[in-house]
Design a protein around this motif. Sequence first.
Motif, PDB file in Angstrom:
ATOM      1  N   TYR A  86       0.827  -1.202   0.000  1.00 43.36           N
ATOM      2  CA  TYR A  86       0.000   0.000   0.000  1.00 43.36           C
ATOM      3  C   TYR A  86       0.863   1.254   0.000  1.00 43.36           C
ATOM      4  O   TYR A  86       2.061   1.206   0.274  1.00 43.36           O
ATOM      5  CB  TYR A  86      -0.941   0.016   1.216  1.00 43.36           C
ATOM      6  CG  TYR A  86      -0.230   0.090   2.531  1.00 43.36           C
ATOM      7  CD1 TYR A  86       0.160   1.308   3.086  1.00 43.36           C
ATOM      8  CD2 TYR A  86       0.077  -1.066   3.235  1.00 43.36           C
ATOM      9  CE1 TYR A  86       0.830   1.376   4.289  1.00 43.36           C
ATOM     10  CE2 TYR A  86       0.748  -1.011   4.449  1.00 43.36           C
ATOM     11  CZ  TYR A  86       1.122   0.211   4.965  1.00 43.36           C
ATOM     12  OH  TYR A  86       1.787   0.272   6.153  1.00 43.36           O
ATOM     13  N   THR A 173      -5.222   9.139   2.253  1.00 42.05           N
ATOM     14  CA  THR A 173      -5.750   8.057   1.427  1.00 42.05           C
ATOM     15  C   THR A 173      -4.763   6.908   1.386  1.00 42.05           C
ATOM     16  O   THR A 173      -3.575   7.120   1.160  1.00 42.05           O
ATOM     17  CB  THR A 173      -6.021   8.557  -0.004  1.00 42.05           C
ATOM     18  OG1 THR A 173      -6.918   9.664   0.055  1.00 42.05           O
ATOM     19  CG2 THR A 173      -6.603   7.460  -0.874  1.00 42.05           C
ATOM     20  N   SER A 175      -3.840   3.635  -0.772  1.00 41.72           N
ATOM     21  CA  SER A 175      -4.063   2.968  -2.067  1.00 41.72           C
ATOM     22  C   SER A 175      -3.395   1.607  -1.999  1.00 41.72           C
ATOM     23  O   SER A 175      -2.233   1.503  -1.603  1.00 41.72           O
ATOM     24  CB  SER A 175      -3.469   3.784  -3.199  1.00 41.72           C
ATOM     25  OG  SER A 175      -4.046   5.075  -3.235  1.00 41.72           O
ATOM     26  N   TYR A 176      -4.112   0.582  -2.404  1.00 39.61           N
ATOM     27  CA  TYR A 176      -3.568  -0.786  -2.340  1.00 39.61           C
ATOM     28  C   TYR A 176      -4.022  -1.615  -3.506  1.00 39.61           C
ATOM     29  O   TYR A 176      -4.892  -1.261  -4.238  1.00 39.61           O
ATOM     30  CB  TYR A 176      -3.946  -1.460  -1.013  1.00 39.61           C
ATOM     31  CG  TYR A 176      -5.424  -1.504  -0.721  1.00 39.61           C
ATOM     32  CD1 TYR A 176      -6.162  -2.646  -1.021  1.00 39.61           C
ATOM     33  CD2 TYR A 176      -6.085  -0.419  -0.143  1.00 39.61           C
ATOM     34  CE1 TYR A 176      -7.508  -2.700  -0.737  1.00 39.61           C
ATOM     35  CE2 TYR A 176      -7.435  -0.470   0.142  1.00 39.61           C
ATOM     36  CZ  TYR A 176      -8.127  -1.600  -0.151  1.00 39.61           C
ATOM     37  OH  TYR A 176      -9.482  -1.670   0.120  1.00 39.61           O
TER      38      TYR A 176
END
Length: 176
Positions: A86, A173, A175-176
């Motif tokens: 991530y 945020t 993100s993955y």
Amino acid sequence: MQAAGQRGRSSRKALAWGSAMLLACLACGAADAATTSTTFSVNATVLASCAISATNLNFGNYDPGSATPDDATSTVSVQCSTGTSYAVSLDAGTTSGSTLTSRNMSDGIASTLNYQLYTDAAHTTVWGDGSGSTLTNSGVGTGSSSQDYTVYGRVPISQFVTSGAYSDTITATVSY
């Protein structure tokens, strides 16, 4: 009378014989019972997942005449599925500003106070969305425990703006 006594003995013999036959049939039935089995699979697909939370960053009282910048920290916590890669980004905020140059807090009227967020305690690497010269923080999920990242905030010196309360809202945020 004798015939009646003989009939009673015959009835008892017949009853005994019938009971014996019934028991024998029950035993035969149990021996003849059969079973059959089958198997089935149990499946699940675990999806990659992450959760993110953050504490507020409070600079407290800012003195524009101070010779040192006003520094404060916040913590961003990320918990992801084991092995999930991530990246954590921070946006420019809700007040006009930029992740590249400076973010701004607003007094809600017309004045803004410049500040910036960094990935390091030396305040050299801007934490942004990965664009320009900003960086994100990244990692790999461990499953059961969260990974914490410190946000290093700084308000530069000599900003003689209107006195009052200033604020901004940053979106973190994962993100993955």
